[in-house]
Design an enzyme around this catalytic site. Structure first.
Site, short mmCIF file in Angstrom:
data_model
loop_
_atom_site.label_atom_id
_atom_site.label_comp_id
_atom_site.label_asym_id
_atom_site.label_seq_id
_atom_site.Cartn_x
_atom_site.Cartn_y
_atom_site.Cartn_z
CG ASP A 1 46.60 72.35 42.54
OD1 ASP A 1 47.30 71.69 43.32
OD2 ASP A 1 45.40 72.68 42.79
CG HIS A 2 45.16 68.29 42.84
ND1 HIS A 2 45.36 67.17 43.62
CD2 HIS A 2 44.77 69.27 43.68
CE1 HIS A 2 45.09 67.47 44.87
NE2 HIS A 2 44.74 68.73 44.94
N GLY B 1 37.12 71.78 48.84
CA GLY B 1 35.76 72.23 48.57
C GLY B 1 35.15 71.36 47.48
N GLY C 1 42.94 72.46 50.27
CA GLY C 1 41.63 72.72 50.87
C GLY C 1 41.67 73.91 51.81
CB SER D 1 38.23 77.56 50.83
OG SER D 1 38.88 77.93 49.65
#
Ligand code: 13P
Length: 301
Positions: free
Chosen positions: A81-82, A195, A231, A233
């Site tokens: 990820d990222h 988050g 994002g 959540s």
């Protein structure tokens, strides 16, 4: 073994979603894989650079090793990820070195995040990563638009952000970005926020985000590739379910499981207790939030 690129395409075509669960703490890997397996769904297990820099997932190698211990290739794959080009503290990152390391370690798909760059620079960075990933026979994700939340300091009030559409992925830019960068999946900003990861806010409940589904449908139409929602959540559930029908094929979920794990650790005083809390929350995301139990057969066969 069916490849991750095919799996996400299958999800897009079938109108179901593949969640990608972040692992800021290494012991989260085991209960996440167990929950995905027990529900016979399909998911990616992923780690972002900031999770080994600022949390406790240690390194790309440590996550790969933990994943290999509990791997169940029928139900899960490992994703990077990222990897930001400019990070949340505004520092430059040697992103191609990290991407190359992950591929050598066996990560099956990767992400480059050039969303803090100008459009031209973002395209150039994504192209560079595309050459590396595609030469290795794997797919890559890029991001366009501003999915806020990882930066230190308070966010602007959410409702103002949503109403103004500030930072949303632009339709014209998305079309050009996908054509010129050759990215396989695109992370978009349509009202979603990450988050918080710093200060006291990292323990707080996320504000309930909403999604602009009309805008999403336009992005789907001009890009024609699987779109990714970061994002994941705490987004309004009706909007999540609608987004899956309108082009979102992968949803990243971090805070939901991180907070369950951390609260579980505090309350039980043991890693086992924290893992149980993480397992139960992963089951909830799969069964009650995304409604994807049993979807392995649809996306990964
Ligand atoms: P949340 O922590 O808000 O679920 O976002 C996770 C994410 O998008 C990781 O890339």
């Amino acid at each position: 073994m069916i490849k991750t690129g095919e799996i996400i395409k299958n999800a897009l075509n079938a109108g179901v979603v593949v969640p990608a669960f972040n692992v800021p703490h290494l012991p989260m890997v085991e209960p996440i894989i167990k929950a995905v397996t027990d529900t016979d769904s399909f998911a990616l297990v992923q780690v972002a650079r900031l999770e080994w820099e600022k949390f406790e997932s240690k390194s790309l190698t440590a996550v790969r090793d933990e994943f290999d211990k509990f791997d169940n290739p029928k139900n899960v794959r490992l994703h990077l990820d990222h990897v930001p080009v400019i990070d949340e503290d505004h520092l430059e990152v040697d992103y191609t070195a990290i991407i190359e390391e992950a591929i050598a370690l066996g990560y099956k798909s990767v992400m480059v995040d050039g969303s803090r760059l100008s459009l031209d620079e973002n395209i150039a960075a994504a192209k560079k990563v595309g050459e590396i990933a595609h030469a290795a026979g794997i797919v890559f994700e890029a991001e366009l638009g501003a999915v806020l939340g990882h930066e230190a300091g308070p966010l602007p009030p959410y409702e103002e952000l949503f109403a103004s559409g500030e930072g949303f992925t632009r339709i014209d830019e998305a079309k050009r970005f996908v054509e010129e960068s050759g990215c396989d999946w695109l992370s978009v900003a349509i009202g979603n926020i990450h988050g918080a990861i710093s200060g006291a806010t990292m323990n707080e409940k996320k504000p309930e985000a909403r999604l602009n589904i009309e805008h999403l449908a336009k992005l789907r139409d001009v890009t024609g590739i699987p779109l990714v929602l970061h994002g994941g959540s705490g987004i309004k559930q009706a909007d999540i379910l609608e987004s899956i029908k309108n082009g979102i094929a992968k949803i990243n979920v971090g805070t939901e499981l991180r907070q369950a794990y951390e609260i579980g650790l505090k309350e039980s005083g043991s890693v086992k207790g924290a893992q149980q809390a993480c397992y139960e929350r992963t089951l909830w995301v799969i069964n009650d939030f995304f409604h994807i139990q049993g979807t392995r057969k649809i996306v990964a066969e």
